[in-house]
Design a protein around this motif. Structure first.
Motif, PDB file in Angstrom:
ATOM      1  N   ASP A  80       0.830  -1.202   0.000  1.00 43.65           N
ATOM      2  CA  ASP A  80       0.000   0.000   0.000  1.00 43.65           C
ATOM      3  C   ASP A  80       0.867   1.256   0.000  1.00 43.65           C
ATOM      4  OD1 ASP A  80      -2.785   1.303   0.562  1.00 43.65           O
ATOM      5  OD2 ASP A  80      -1.441   2.172   2.052  1.00 43.65           O
ATOM      6  N   GLY A 192      -4.512  14.779   2.294  1.00 47.91           N
ATOM      7  CA  GLY A 192      -4.560  13.330   2.102  1.00 47.91           C
ATOM      8  C   GLY A 192      -3.362  12.644   2.741  1.00 47.91           C
ATOM      9  N   THR A 195      -3.770  12.764   6.623  1.00 47.33           N
ATOM     10  CA  THR A 195      -4.771  11.816   7.114  1.00 47.33           C
ATOM     11  C   THR A 195      -4.277  10.366   7.010  1.00 47.33           C
ATOM     12  OG1 THR A 195      -6.524  13.305   6.388  1.00 47.33           O
ATOM     13  CG2 THR A 195      -7.155  11.020   6.816  1.00 47.33           C
ATOM     14  N   ALA A 196      -3.772  10.011   5.830  1.00 49.06           N
ATOM     15  CA  ALA A 196      -3.393   8.617   5.589  1.00 49.06           C
ATOM     16  C   ALA A 196      -2.187   8.219   6.431  1.00 49.06           C
ATOM     17  CB  ALA A 196      -3.100   8.416   4.105  1.00 49.06           C
ATOM     18  N   GLU A 200      -1.667   5.367   9.318  1.00 46.37           N
ATOM     19  CA  GLU A 200      -0.671   4.303   9.148  1.00 46.37           C
ATOM     20  C   GLU A 200       0.329   4.268  10.298  1.00 46.37           C
ATOM     21  OE1 GLU A 200      -1.020   4.450   4.276  1.00 46.37           O
ATOM     22  OE2 GLU A 200       0.961   4.734   5.177  1.00 46.37           O
TER      23      GLU A 200
ATOM     24  N   TRP B  26     -14.877   6.640   0.654  1.00 45.55           N
ATOM     25  CA  TRP B  26     -14.347   7.323   1.831  1.00 45.55           C
ATOM     26  C   TRP B  26     -15.345   8.388   2.291  1.00 45.55           C
ATOM     27  CZ3 TRP B  26     -10.053   6.825   4.898  1.00 45.55           C
ATOM     28  CH2 TRP B  26      -9.767   7.904   5.739  1.00 45.55           C
ATOM     29  N   PRO B  51     -10.306  12.705  -5.457  1.00 47.44           N
ATOM     30  CA  PRO B  51      -9.399  13.367  -4.514  1.00 47.44           C
ATOM     31  C   PRO B  51     -10.041  13.621  -3.149  1.00 47.44           C
ATOM     32  CG  PRO B  51      -9.405  14.505  -6.636  1.00 47.44           C
ATOM     33  CD  PRO B  51     -10.527  13.499  -6.675  1.00 47.44           C
ATOM     34  N   SER B  53     -10.873  11.432  -1.208  1.00 52.75           N
ATOM     35  CA  SER B  53     -10.297  10.437  -0.290  1.00 52.75           C
ATOM     36  C   SER B  53      -8.810  10.742  -0.117  1.00 52.75           C
ATOM     37  CB  SER B  53     -10.495   9.017  -0.827  1.00 52.75           C
ATOM     38  OG  SER B  53      -9.688   8.817  -1.966  1.00 52.75           O
ATOM     39  N   PRO B  54      -8.233  10.344   1.024  1.00 51.71           N
ATOM     40  CA  PRO B  54      -6.831  10.702   1.279  1.00 51.71           C
ATOM     41  C   PRO B  54      -5.868  10.089   0.257  1.00 51.71           C
ATOM     42  CG  PRO B  54      -7.893   9.909   3.282  1.00 51.71           C
ATOM     43  CD  PRO B  54      -8.845   9.640   2.148  1.00 51.71           C
ATOM     44  N   GLU B  55      -6.161   8.867  -0.177  1.00 52.88           N
ATOM     45  CA  GLU B  55      -5.275   8.204  -1.134  1.00 52.88           C
ATOM     46  C   GLU B  55      -6.122   7.629  -2.277  1.00 52.88           C
ATOM     47  OE1 GLU B  55      -1.486   6.841   1.556  1.00 52.88           O
ATOM     48  OE2 GLU B  55      -3.138   5.430   1.406  1.00 52.88           O
ATOM     49  N   PRO B  56      -6.476   8.495  -3.242  1.00 52.26           N
ATOM     50  CA  PRO B  56      -7.414   8.059  -4.281  1.00 52.26           C
ATOM     51  C   PRO B  56      -6.890   6.917  -5.148  1.00 52.26           C
ATOM     52  CG  PRO B  56      -6.590  10.281  -4.714  1.00 52.26           C
ATOM     53  CD  PRO B  56      -6.090   9.900  -3.374  1.00 52.26           C
ATOM     54  N   ALA B  58      -5.146   4.261  -3.876  1.00 49.19           N
ATOM     55  CA  ALA B  58      -4.887   3.054  -3.089  1.00 49.19           C
ATOM     56  C   ALA B  58      -5.684   1.921  -3.732  1.00 49.19           C
ATOM     57  CB  ALA B  58      -5.324   3.260  -1.649  1.00 49.19           C
ATOM     58  N   PRO B  59      -4.993   0.889  -4.253  1.00 50.52           N
ATOM     59  CA  PRO B  59      -5.694  -0.153  -4.998  1.00 50.52           C
ATOM     60  C   PRO B  59      -6.439  -1.120  -4.084  1.00 50.52           C
ATOM     61  CG  PRO B  59      -3.375  -0.684  -4.841  1.00 50.52           C
ATOM     62  CD  PRO B  59      -3.556   0.652  -4.163  1.00 50.52           C
TER      63      PRO B  59
END
Lengths: 213, 71
Positions: A80, A192, A195-196, A200, B26, B51, B53-56, B58-59
């Motif tokens: 990730d 982003g 937050t992420a 983590e 999200w 955008p 979401s924090p990590e658009p 993220a798979p």
């Protein structure tokens, strides 16, 4: 220890990440920014350049640990980090490119943190880097070599310790950018990241406890 | 589910949801009962890899596989 085929998998992941990054940048750029583009010495440009370097090191560490552990949770978190931070770095590259700004920084790392904040609470004078001029949380060559040399649970513990500090530095950088720019695309990216990476950090602290500090 | 994009989505049963279906992103969720409801496609346009979401990017691929995933 490398698993058989580990490098091939990493190569495929990286190729996929590059495609994603290009697609992401293209999507973002079609939106455009309001007003004149940021200047080359702006906090926005400085952040976009420095954070690409910061992210690139996180990607390297994530790919390294994937070659060194069979723990599925650690491998998933590393996957990730590798794909999302590559994607974000691609978006940062794309923004600078669209604004006609060089990727190379005209100033030492973190110089942009000397710029005043939007709310005027900090007029500068405190640069957010260490004596060696490194960005916060960045791993030294010696620490990276130690991670390369480690294996198994020892490698996992070292990875988690280094990546937690790396993320803490990343959050500090994102917050420094948010205090100094209102360029919409940069604000979205920085929020982003904040937050992420905060989420983590919590996750990795829990994992570190599982692997025995 | 034909509505779901090929990537960055997971489609799976959810215990206790009954006749309804839901799409989640999200900070956003839409419940629906008719797969032809245009609101579902509107939801995807607004939130899929957004955008917001924090990590658009993220798979949903490459992780540990859970039980019951349809696509």
């Amino acid at each position: 220890m490398s698993r058989p085929g580990g490098r091939t998998v990493a190569g495929l992941v990286l190729a996929a990440v590059l495609l994603v990054a290009v697609a992401f940048a293209a999507g973002r750029l079609s939106v455009g920014s309001a007003g004149a583009p940021p200047t080359t010495e702006s906090a926005a440009a400085g952040f976009l350049r420095d954070m690409q370097v910061h992210h690139a090191q996180a990607v390297e560490m994530a790919l390294l640990i994937r070659e060194r552990t069979d723990d599925e949770t650690v491998r998933t978190v590393a996957y990730d980090i590798a794909v999302t931070q590559s994607s974000q770095a691609g978006a940062m590259y794309g923004l600078l490119d669209a604004w006609g700004l060089p990727q190379r920084s005209p100033q030492p790392p973190m110089t942009w943190t000397l710029l005043p904040t939007i709310d005027g609470s900090s007029g500068g004078g405190h640069q957010m880097s260490d004596e060696a001029g490194r960005m916060p949380g960045l791993v030294t060559d010696e620490q990276l070599a130690a991670l390369r040399a480690a294996s198994g649970d020892e490698a996992v513990r070292l990875f988690l310790e280094l990546m937690i500090a790396h993320h803490e530095g990343g959050v500090d950088m994102a917050e420094a950018a948010l205090a100094r720019t209102d360029v919409p695309q940069v604000v979205t990216l920085a929020r982003g990241i904040e937050t992420a990476q905060l989420a983590e950090i919590d996750l990795m602290r829990g994992m570190l406890a599982r692997f025995g500090e | 589910m034909k509505l779901a994009p090929e990537t960055y989505t997971i489609v799976s049963p959810y215990p206790g949801i009954g006749e309804a279906m839901a799409v989640s992103a999200w900070g956003a969720q839409l419940r629906f009962t008719d797969v032809d409801d245009p609101a579902v496609l509107d939801f995807l346009d607004q939130f899929w890899r957004s955008p917001s979401s924090p990590e658009p990017n993220a798979p949903c691929t490459g992780a540990i596989e859970g039980p019951g995933r349809v696509s």
